[in-house]
Design an enzyme around this catalytic site. Structure first.
Site, PDB file in Angstrom:
ATOM      1  N   ASN A  13      -2.014  10.796  -0.048  1.00 49.38           N
ATOM      2  CA  ASN A  13      -2.639   9.708   0.724  1.00 49.38           C
ATOM      3  C   ASN A  13      -2.840  10.219   2.148  1.00 49.38           C
ATOM      4  OD1 ASN A  13      -3.327   7.388   2.077  1.00 49.38           O
ATOM      5  ND2 ASN A  13      -1.365   6.347   1.743  1.00 49.38           N
TER       6      ASN A  13
ATOM      7  N   LYS B 248      -4.438   8.933   4.564  1.00 48.30           N
ATOM      8  CA  LYS B 248      -4.488   7.838   5.551  1.00 48.30           C
ATOM      9  C   LYS B 248      -5.641   8.056   6.540  1.00 48.30           C
ATOM     10  CE  LYS B 248       0.380   7.058   4.792  1.00 48.30           C
ATOM     11  NZ  LYS B 248       1.663   6.596   5.277  1.00 48.30           N
TER      12      LYS B 248
ATOM     13  N   HIS C 269      -1.117  -0.807  -0.571  1.00 48.79           N
ATOM     14  CA  HIS C 269      -0.249  -0.005   0.300  1.00 48.79           C
ATOM     15  C   HIS C 269       0.367  -0.893   1.380  1.00 48.79           C
ATOM     16  CE1 HIS C 269       1.203   2.962   3.097  1.00 48.79           C
ATOM     17  NE2 HIS C 269       1.131   3.839   2.100  1.00 48.79           N
TER      18      HIS C 269
ATOM     19  N   GLU D  37       0.985  -0.428   4.406  1.00 54.85           N
ATOM     20  CA  GLU D  37       0.313  -0.441   5.722  1.00 54.85           C
ATOM     21  C   GLU D  37      -0.837  -1.448   5.723  1.00 54.85           C
ATOM     22  OE1 GLU D  37      -0.310   3.765   6.048  1.00 54.85           O
ATOM     23  OE2 GLU D  37       1.814   4.054   6.496  1.00 54.85           O
TER      24      GLU D  37
ATOM     25  N   GLU E  15       7.408   2.445  -3.174  1.00 54.52           N
ATOM     26  CA  GLU E  15       7.418   2.964  -1.806  1.00 54.52           C
ATOM     27  C   GLU E  15       8.209   2.022  -0.902  1.00 54.52           C
ATOM     28  OE1 GLU E  15       4.113   5.837  -0.736  1.00 54.52           O
ATOM     29  OE2 GLU E  15       3.328   3.844  -0.375  1.00 54.52           O
TER      30      GLU E  15
ATOM     31  N   GLY F  50       7.075   7.377   6.432  1.00 53.52           N
ATOM     32  CA  GLY F  50       6.910   8.000   7.745  1.00 53.52           C
ATOM     33  C   GLY F  50       8.179   8.111   8.580  1.00 53.52           C
TER      34      GLY F  50
ATOM     35  N   SER G 280       8.176   9.458   2.680  1.00 53.42           N
ATOM     36  CA  SER G 280       8.763  10.670   3.268  1.00 53.42           C
ATOM     37  C   SER G 280       9.001  11.790   2.251  1.00 53.42           C
ATOM     38  CB  SER G 280      10.075  10.342   3.992  1.00 53.42           C
ATOM     39  OG  SER G 280       9.815   9.522   5.104  1.00 53.42           O
TER      40      SER G 280
ATOM     41  N   GLY H 246       2.380  11.094   1.755  1.00 54.42           N
ATOM     42  CA  GLY H 246       1.576  10.756   2.934  1.00 54.42           C
ATOM     43  C   GLY H 246       1.414  11.972   3.837  1.00 54.42           C
TER      44      GLY H 246
HETATM   45  P1  PGA Z   1       4.802   9.358   4.093  1.00 56.18           P
HETATM   46  O1  PGA Z   1       3.808   8.220   3.558  1.00 56.18           O
HETATM   47  O2  PGA Z   1       4.901  10.390   2.996  1.00 56.18           O
HETATM   48  O3  PGA Z   1       4.157   9.886   5.345  1.00 56.18           O
HETATM   49  O4  PGA Z   1       6.114   8.700   4.337  1.00 56.18           O
HETATM   50  C1  PGA Z   1       3.829   7.818   2.220  1.00 56.18           C
HETATM   51  C2  PGA Z   1       2.826   6.718   1.997  1.00 56.18           C
HETATM   52  O5  PGA Z   1       2.637   5.881   2.895  1.00 56.18           O
HETATM   53  O6  PGA Z   1       2.169   6.659   0.945  1.00 56.18           O
END
Ligand code: PGA
Length: 253
Positions: free
Chosen positions: A7, A9, A95, A97, A167, A173, A213, A234
């Protein structure tokens, strides 16, 4: 087949960075062959066309969202048909976010899941608890609620077209991840929920992923040791070498 979904983003801002990324992805993918792992990359919408023309054959294309209508007066939205046209086979939906920043509700996620499946896309549905919900002991209740609301009315024949990504919001993150035993327990819980709705034969077809992460340093712990069917990556997907390393570990290398 295991699944590694990148992803990207809202990253890779310039065309120059996009071209560099694709170049580096092509180079690192040449060095890797996976026996039973599919890699899916989800770049920002504006880069889809370039990615679709130059992705290495072993990498499939996905998108980070899709609207629930096919066409019409929906300013700023992207239709599942447009994604098909640009050769996406997958779409990430729900997601955290988007739930947090754009107020996406379970009902909205449900409409998007239904439309994406109906238009021939495969779906990575994201679910996960916040830190506060976890501290209150509500993790499983939240997951059950998100899962049932997003999946209601999804026809049994379609569940094989889906992957569920667990998740934890507090893990995205932050560099923090749950313990392997917690991830394995959630995996079991999600699997049982799907079995209850669709029966065990169909439930087997639905992959369950871990996201939050993920890096090559913890892939073995969060995915292999927990029996997960893959990962949603991510930040580390912005480094093609690292993404390939993660896929190699998922693949059993
Ligand atoms: P991250 O994001 O690996 O940067 O923690 C994962 C995601 O939001 O899908």
């Amino acid at each position: 087949m295991k699944l590694v979904v990148g992803n990207m983003k809202m990253n890779i801002v310039t065309r120059r960075d996009r071209d560099r990324y694709i170049q580096s992805l092509r180079e690192s993918s040449r060095k890797n062959v996976f026996k039973g792992t599919c890699v899916v990359l989800c770049p920002p919408f504006v880069h889809l066309e370039n990615f679709s023309k130059s992705l290495p054959r072993m990498v499939e294309l996905g998108a980070q969202d899709a609207f629930w209508e096919r066409k019409g007066s929906f300013t700023g939205e992207i239709s599942p048909l447009m994604l098909k046209e640009f050769e996406c086979s997958w779409v990430i939906l729900g997601h955290s976010e988007r739930r947090v920043n754009l107020g996406e509700t379970n009902q909205m996620v449900h409409r998007k899941v239904a439309a994406a499946l109906e238009n021939g896309l495969r779906v990575v549905l994201c679910i996960g608890e916040t830190g506060e919900q976890r501290r209150a002991g509500d993790t499983l209740r939240v997951l059950e609620w998100q899962l049932h609301e997003a999946l209601c009315d999804v026809a049994p024949a379609k569940i094989a077209q889906m992957a569920i990504a667990y998740e934890p919001v507090w893990s995205i993150g932050t560099g923090l991840t749950p313990e392997a035993t917690d991830i394995a327990m959630v995996r079991e819980f999600i699997r049982n929920e799907i079995v209850q709705i669709y029966g065990s034969a169909l439930a087997k077809e639905c992959r369950i992923l871990y996201g939050g992460s993920v890096s090559s340093a913890n892939t073995r712990m969060v995915c292999v040791d927990t029996g997960m069917d893959g990962v949603l990556v991510g930040r580390e997907s912005l480094q093609p070498e690292e993404l390939m390393r993660i896929a190699q570990i998922v693949d059993g290398g």
